[in-house]
Design a protein around this motif. Structure first.
Motif, PDB file in Angstrom:
ATOM      1  N   VAL A 241      -1.835  -1.406  -6.104  1.00  0.00           N
ATOM      2  CA  VAL A 241      -1.219  -2.596  -5.736  1.00  0.00           C
ATOM      3  C   VAL A 241      -2.345  -2.994  -4.548  1.00  0.00           C
ATOM      4  O   VAL A 241      -3.061  -2.112  -4.000  1.00  0.00           O
ATOM      5  CB  VAL A 241       0.393  -2.416  -5.227  1.00  0.00           C
ATOM      6  N   ASP A 242      -1.879  -4.353  -3.745  1.00  0.00           N
ATOM      7  CA  ASP A 242      -2.424  -4.552  -2.647  1.00  0.00           C
ATOM      8  C   ASP A 242      -2.405  -3.368  -1.697  1.00  0.00           C
ATOM      9  O   ASP A 242      -1.115  -3.013  -1.307  1.00  0.00           O
ATOM     10  CB  ASP A 242      -1.750  -5.951  -2.181  1.00  0.00           C
TER      11      ASP A 242
ATOM     12  N   ILE B 192       2.110  -9.122   3.211  1.00  0.00           N
ATOM     13  CA  ILE B 192       0.723  -8.681   3.219  1.00  0.00           C
ATOM     14  C   ILE B 192       0.256  -9.559   4.325  1.00  0.00           C
ATOM     15  O   ILE B 192      -0.478  -9.182   5.323  1.00  0.00           O
ATOM     16  CB  ILE B 192       0.284  -9.054   1.900  1.00  0.00           C
TER      17      ILE B 192
ATOM     18  N   CYS C 267      -0.084   4.054  -6.891  1.00  0.00           N
ATOM     19  CA  CYS C 267      -1.318   4.476  -6.421  1.00  0.00           C
ATOM     20  C   CYS C 267      -1.678   5.676  -7.069  1.00  0.00           C
ATOM     21  O   CYS C 267      -0.768   6.722  -7.561  1.00  0.00           O
ATOM     22  CB  CYS C 267      -1.331   4.535  -5.020  1.00  0.00           C
TER      23      CYS C 267
ATOM     24  N   LYS D 106      -1.805  -8.464   7.784  1.00  0.00           N
ATOM     25  CA  LYS D 106      -2.994  -9.054   7.986  1.00  0.00           C
ATOM     26  C   LYS D 106      -3.137  -9.518   9.483  1.00  0.00           C
ATOM     27  O   LYS D 106      -4.241  -9.137  10.306  1.00  0.00           O
ATOM     28  CB  LYS D 106      -3.449 -10.074   7.064  1.00  0.00           C
TER      29      LYS D 106
ATOM     30  N   SER E 169     -11.816   0.641   4.661  1.00  0.00           N
ATOM     31  CA  SER E 169     -12.794  -0.626   4.387  1.00  0.00           C
ATOM     32  C   SER E 169     -14.126  -0.357   4.477  1.00  0.00           C
ATOM     33  O   SER E 169     -14.971  -1.218   4.019  1.00  0.00           O
ATOM     34  CB  SER E 169     -12.317  -1.598   5.580  1.00  0.00           C
TER      35      SER E 169
ATOM     36  N   ARG F 214       6.585  -9.861  -1.105  1.00  0.00           N
ATOM     37  CA  ARG F 214       5.309  -9.096  -1.024  1.00  0.00           C
ATOM     38  C   ARG F 214       4.141  -9.741  -0.174  1.00  0.00           C
ATOM     39  O   ARG F 214       3.324  -9.245   0.537  1.00  0.00           O
ATOM     40  CB  ARG F 214       4.961  -8.241  -2.269  1.00  0.00           C
ATOM     41  N   LYS F 215       3.936 -10.819  -0.693  1.00  0.00           N
ATOM     42  CA  LYS F 215       2.619 -11.647  -0.249  1.00  0.00           C
ATOM     43  C   LYS F 215       3.112 -11.812   1.109  1.00  0.00           C
ATOM     44  O   LYS F 215       2.469 -12.110   2.099  1.00  0.00           O
ATOM     45  CB  LYS F 215       2.805 -13.055  -1.053  1.00  0.00           C
TER      46      LYS F 215
ATOM     47  N   LEU G 287      -2.504  -3.486   1.660  1.00  0.00           N
ATOM     48  CA  LEU G 287      -1.779  -4.267   2.802  1.00  0.00           C
ATOM     49  C   LEU G 287      -0.416  -3.969   2.444  1.00  0.00           C
ATOM     50  O   LEU G 287       0.395  -3.597   3.236  1.00  0.00           O
ATOM     51  CB  LEU G 287      -2.372  -5.380   2.872  1.00  0.00           C
ATOM     52  N   TYR G 288       0.020  -4.251   1.160  1.00  0.00           N
ATOM     53  CA  TYR G 288       1.689  -4.008   0.872  1.00  0.00           C
ATOM     54  C   TYR G 288       1.793  -2.582   1.172  1.00  0.00           C
ATOM     55  O   TYR G 288       3.178  -2.188   1.627  1.00  0.00           O
ATOM     56  CB  TYR G 288       1.949  -4.529  -0.386  1.00  0.00           C
TER      57      TYR G 288
ATOM     58  N   GLU H  10       7.822 -10.638  -5.569  1.00  0.00           N
ATOM     59  CA  GLU H  10       6.380 -10.915  -5.408  1.00  0.00           C
ATOM     60  C   GLU H  10       6.286 -12.007  -4.397  1.00  0.00           C
ATOM     61  O   GLU H  10       5.309 -11.715  -3.332  1.00  0.00           O
ATOM     62  CB  GLU H  10       5.908 -11.849  -6.826  1.00  0.00           C
TER      63      GLU H  10
END
Length: 418
Positions: free
Chosen positions: A131-132, A183, A39, A187, A111, A179-180, A134-135, A176
């Motif tokens: 990156v996402d 996430i 980030c 959520k 948001s 990580r999904k 949420l992760y 990966e």
């Protein structure tokens, strides 16, 4: 507290004992990444000069954020005396990382707002995730990262982590697929916390409205036996328990005893239905639309869909202080339209209420629409074929007490102070 041997050369670089006791070993994870790799930490576009602060309308500080969930509960209005601590600005897509109380407060995923900036106190670092988010949220709330924050925080009374130390924080970097999975987990977790928060808001609204008007929330009497004369069955077109339950009439009589009471149809300038997207054909103008999924208690939830229309119509275009109520599917809640939402269209599963602000404060109306005062009355009119709904005509018949504007604003203030 345990004992740990530290080489003298390392103590010359960093002498705080807490650092060596809390700083975790990177061997815990197969791979890690520096926070500044995933980030941008306080990019120049997020810094605000002192003489620019008066250009902003709202700000967020520590009191505006729920420490348990990281959600922004309110934004404060910028006054003439702008705090020197408001050094940064945030917008949708950013993340706020607390630099104080790092063991207590959690990160905030921004948001909203959609198209404007809001000032932020310097107790947060404003970052833009690569990156996402949420992760990133998931990684920052792990014990591994929290220990690093605690290890690097300094201060006798208020412990704070510096920006230079923040950049050296490492986060676990999973595969990966992992990580999904994380996430999706976050959520669900945040959705659950949001739902808990909504229930709490409704409970507060009911408690304050009940106290203000001295009306109790009716007990749910579903399953009770009700005796009715045949003439009432003929007169009432809806043969549902709620429509025939005499307790509804008794409840409405109590509302009538609250002083000045009117129907929604009488106090609203208009009650309008929205756009049916399936009937929009050959449109070339793309415009955002508020759907049922965006309606939350008091406020709208972002992530609006878009539709193609031939031309925007004033009747279906939202303005500031319009009130939206979901009248198809799940009935309610009600939301108020704020400045960043004006210009959007609204779906025909929603009703839009426009009022004269000199007679009724829109913020008061949206509170009453979310309270048991409306919720209980709605029961007598809800019909169901494929989905539950209350018609616009029957919605307009619902009773609502209208005190003076000052009394309305007082009740609104009570809700927002809780």
């Amino acid at each position: 507290m345990g004992i740990k041997l530290v080489e003298y050369d390392k103590l010359q670089e960093r002498w705080e004992p807490i650092f060596y006791l809390k700083q975790p070993s990177e061997r815990i994870y197969d791979e890690t990444r520096l926070l500044e790799e995933v980030c941008d930490i306080l990019p120049d576009s997020r810094r605000v000069k002192f003489d620019q602060r008066e250009e902003y309308l709202q700000y967020v500080d520590g009191s505006c954020i729920d420490k348990r969930t990281g959600m922004i509960t309110e934004c404060k209005e910028v006054t003439e005396e702008v705090s020197k601590r408001l050094r940064y600005r945030m917008t949708a897509g950013d993340m706020l990382i607390p630099l104080v109380e790092v063991g207590v407060m959690v990160p905030t995923i921004v948001s909203s707002p959609q198209d404007r900036f809001i000032l932020v106190s310097d107790i947060f670092a404003v970052v833009t995730p690569k990156v996402d988010p949420l992760y990133l949220y998931c990684a920052l709330t792990t014990e591994y990262v929290r220990d690093q924050f605690e290890a690097r925080s300094k201060g006798a009374v208020i412990r704070r982590i510096s920006l230079s130390d923040l950049k050296e924080i490492t986060i676990p970097w999973l595969t990966e697929e992992e990580r999904k999975e994380k996430i999706q987990m976050i959520k669900l977790q945040l959705s659950h916390l949001e739902n808990e928060d909504k229930e709490t808001i409704l409970e507060k609204i009911d408690k304050i409205v009940s106290s203000h008007y001295s009306i109790k929330v009716p007990n749910d009497a579903i399953g009770a036996v009700v005796k009715l004369p045949y003439s009432e069955l003929i007169e009432n077109p809806l043969w549902t328990y709620a429509a025939l339950n005499p307790q509804i009439s008794e409840f409405q009589e109590k509302i009538r005893g609250c002083g000045n009471v009117y129907t929604l149809e009488e106090v609203c300038l208009t009650i309008d239905s929205g756009v049916n997207p399936t009937k929009e054909k050959n449109g070339e103008i793309e415009i955002g639309i508020v759907k049922s999924k965006n309606i939350e208690v008091l406020t709208l939830k972002d992530e609006f869909d878009t539709i193609l229309v031939e031309h925007p119509r004033d009747k279906e275009t939202l303005n500031v202080d319009d009130v939206l109520f979901r009248h198809k599917g799940t009935i309610g809640p009600a939301s108020i339209v704020e400045r960043e939402n004006q210009g959007l269209l609204f779906h025909d599963h929603l009703l839009r209420l426009k009022v004269d602000p000199e007679i009724i404060d829109p913020s008061y109306l949206v509170i009453l629409l979310n309270s048991f005062v409306i919720r209980e009355q709605v029961k007598q009119y809800v019909t169901s074929s494929t989905i539950s709904f209350i018609s616009k005509q029957n919605f307009g018949k619902l009773l609502i007490p209208i005190p003076t504007i000052n009394e309305q604003k007082s009740l609104v203030d009570q809700i927002h102070q809780h």
